[in-house]
Design an enzyme around this catalytic site. Structure first.
Site, PDB file in Angstrom:
ATOM      1  CG  HIS A   1      -0.363   1.067   7.360  1.00  0.00           C
ATOM      2  ND1 HIS A   1       0.623   0.626   8.218  1.00  0.00           N
ATOM      3  CD2 HIS A   1       0.278   1.888   6.479  1.00  0.00           C
ATOM      4  CE1 HIS A   1       1.777   1.159   7.871  1.00  0.00           C
ATOM      5  NE2 HIS A   1       1.598   1.923   6.810  1.00  0.00           N
ATOM      6  CD  GLU A   2      -1.227   2.373   2.846  1.00  0.00           C
ATOM      7  OE1 GLU A   2      -0.715   3.511   2.889  1.00  0.00           O
ATOM      8  OE2 GLU A   2      -0.539   1.341   2.962  1.00  0.00           O
TER       9      GLU A   2
ATOM     10  CB  CYS B   1       5.449   2.212   7.653  1.00  0.00           C
ATOM     11  SG  CYS B   1       4.921   3.708   6.801  1.00  0.00           S
ATOM     12  CG  LEU B   2       6.921   1.102   1.625  1.00  0.00           C
ATOM     13  CD1 LEU B   2       6.206   1.376   0.309  1.00  0.00           C
ATOM     14  CD2 LEU B   2       8.123   0.175   1.403  1.00  0.00           C
TER      15      LEU B   2
ATOM     16  N   GLY C   1       0.837  -1.188   0.000  1.00  0.00           N
ATOM     17  CA  GLY C   1       0.000   0.000   0.000  1.00  0.00           C
ATOM     18  C   GLY C   1       0.873   1.240   0.000  1.00  0.00           C
TER      19      GLY C   1
ATOM     20  CG  HIS D   1       0.379   6.716   5.848  1.00  0.00           C
ATOM     21  ND1 HIS D   1       1.539   7.172   6.440  1.00  0.00           N
ATOM     22  CD2 HIS D   1       0.610   5.418   5.547  1.00  0.00           C
ATOM     23  CE1 HIS D   1       2.423   6.187   6.494  1.00  0.00           C
ATOM     24  NE2 HIS D   1       1.882   5.104   5.960  1.00  0.00           N
TER      25      HIS D   1
ATOM     26  CD  GLN E   1       3.498   5.771   2.910  1.00  0.00           C
ATOM     27  OE1 GLN E   1       2.533   5.222   2.382  1.00  0.00           O
ATOM     28  NE2 GLN E   1       4.493   5.087   3.448  1.00  0.00           N
TER      29      GLN E   1
HETATM   30  O1  GNR Z   1       4.254  -2.539   2.465  1.00  0.00           O
HETATM   31  C1  GNR Z   1       3.646  -2.401   3.521  1.00  0.00           C
HETATM   32  N1  GNR Z   1       3.389  -3.487   4.280  1.00  0.00           N
HETATM   33  C2  GNR Z   1       2.508  -3.473   5.350  1.00  0.00           C
HETATM   34  C3  GNR Z   1       2.529  -4.559   6.225  1.00  0.00           C
HETATM   35  C4  GNR Z   1       1.655  -4.603   7.283  1.00  0.00           C
HETATM   36  C5  GNR Z   1       0.759  -3.584   7.494  1.00  0.00           C
HETATM   37  C6  GNR Z   1       0.745  -2.489   6.658  1.00  0.00           C
HETATM   38  C7  GNR Z   1       1.607  -2.436   5.588  1.00  0.00           C
HETATM   39  S1  GNR Z   1       1.560  -1.067   4.510  1.00  0.00           S
HETATM   40  C8  GNR Z   1       3.238  -1.063   3.978  1.00  0.00           C
HETATM   41  C9  GNR Z   1       3.453   0.015   2.937  1.00  0.00           C
HETATM   42  C10 GNR Z   1       3.214   1.374   3.554  1.00  0.00           C
HETATM   43  O2  GNR Z   1       3.997   1.932   4.278  1.00  0.00           O
HETATM   44  N2  GNR Z   1       2.058   1.924   3.321  1.00  0.00           N
HETATM   45  O3  GNR Z   1       1.747   3.116   3.892  1.00  0.00           O
HETATM   46 NI    NI Z   2       2.899   3.219   5.731  1.00  0.00          NI
END
Ligand code: GNR
Ligand code: NI
Length: 176
Positions: free
Chosen positions: A139-140, A97-98, A46, A143, A51
């Site tokens: 999670h997204e 998270c990236l 995601g 953000h 980001q």
């Molecule tokens: O790549 C991602 N893996 C992930 C693993 C577990 C819960 C959420 C994520 S999202 C993350 C990519 C990211 O930072 N998205 O905002």
């Molecule tokens: Ni993230």
């Protein structure tokens, strides 16, 4: 299509509340395509517009693809998402998270959600998501509120990770 640079925490855009998209136009469709390319390249499941430094309520998600095989891709392009229902049942998942590279932590969230959003043509859509898709969407959407997964961890874990990220940023000369 183009790759965009992924911001690393701490960064003010990652902590800001993103603005709703007013008009779904070619600029937004290009942003979505660039975000998907950037997400697949990372690789991640995601990515949220903040980001890549864009303070708009835009996310992309693909939890099913095999990074080795582009033919398995099933991208979701989501604009102005609104969570309309949350399951009573929770689920714990070890999130990453990236924008917080090389750190992971267990986060508890509802196991399933209902979502309203606009697609890349501005058409209203709904989605029922569970398990990893529901976790990733939450999670997204966090953000878009300036919230990172470490904000769901204990203060001691969050502070430990933030101190390391800040130190690394200073070593790279990216922080005063
Ligand atoms: O790549 C991602 N893996 C992930 C693993 C577990 C819960 C959420 C994520 S999202 C993350 C990519 C990211 O930072 N998205 O905002
Ligand atoms: Ni993230």
């Amino acid at each position: 299509m183009a790759l965009r640079e992924i911001l690393i925490a701490p960064h003010p855009v990652l902590q800001a509340v993103a603005k709703p998209v007013e008009v779904v136009d070619d600029q937004i469709r290009t942003l979505l395509d660039d975000m998907l390319e950037t997400m697949y390249q990372a690789p991640g499941i995601g990515l949220a517009a903040p980001q890549v430094g864009v303070g708009l309520r835009v996310i992309v998600v693909d939890v099913v693809y095999d990074p080795q095989d582009p033919s398995t891709r099933a991208p979701l392009k989501i604009i102005n998402p609104e969570i309309v229902s949350l399951s009573d049942e929770d689920m714990t998942y070890s999130e990453g998270c990236l924008s917080i590279p090389e750190h992971y932590g267990d986060v508890v969230r509802p196991r399933a959600i209902g979502l309203k959003y606009l697609d890349e043509f501005g058409t209203p859509k709904t989605l029922e998501a569970e398990d990893l898709l529901a976790i990733c969407l939450q999670h997204e959407i966090d953000h878009l509120e300036g919230i990172l997964f470490i904000d769901h961890l204990s203060n001691i874990k969050r502070n430990m990770i933030m101190r390391k990220l800040l130190k690394e940023k200073k070593l790279r000369g990216e922080f005063a």
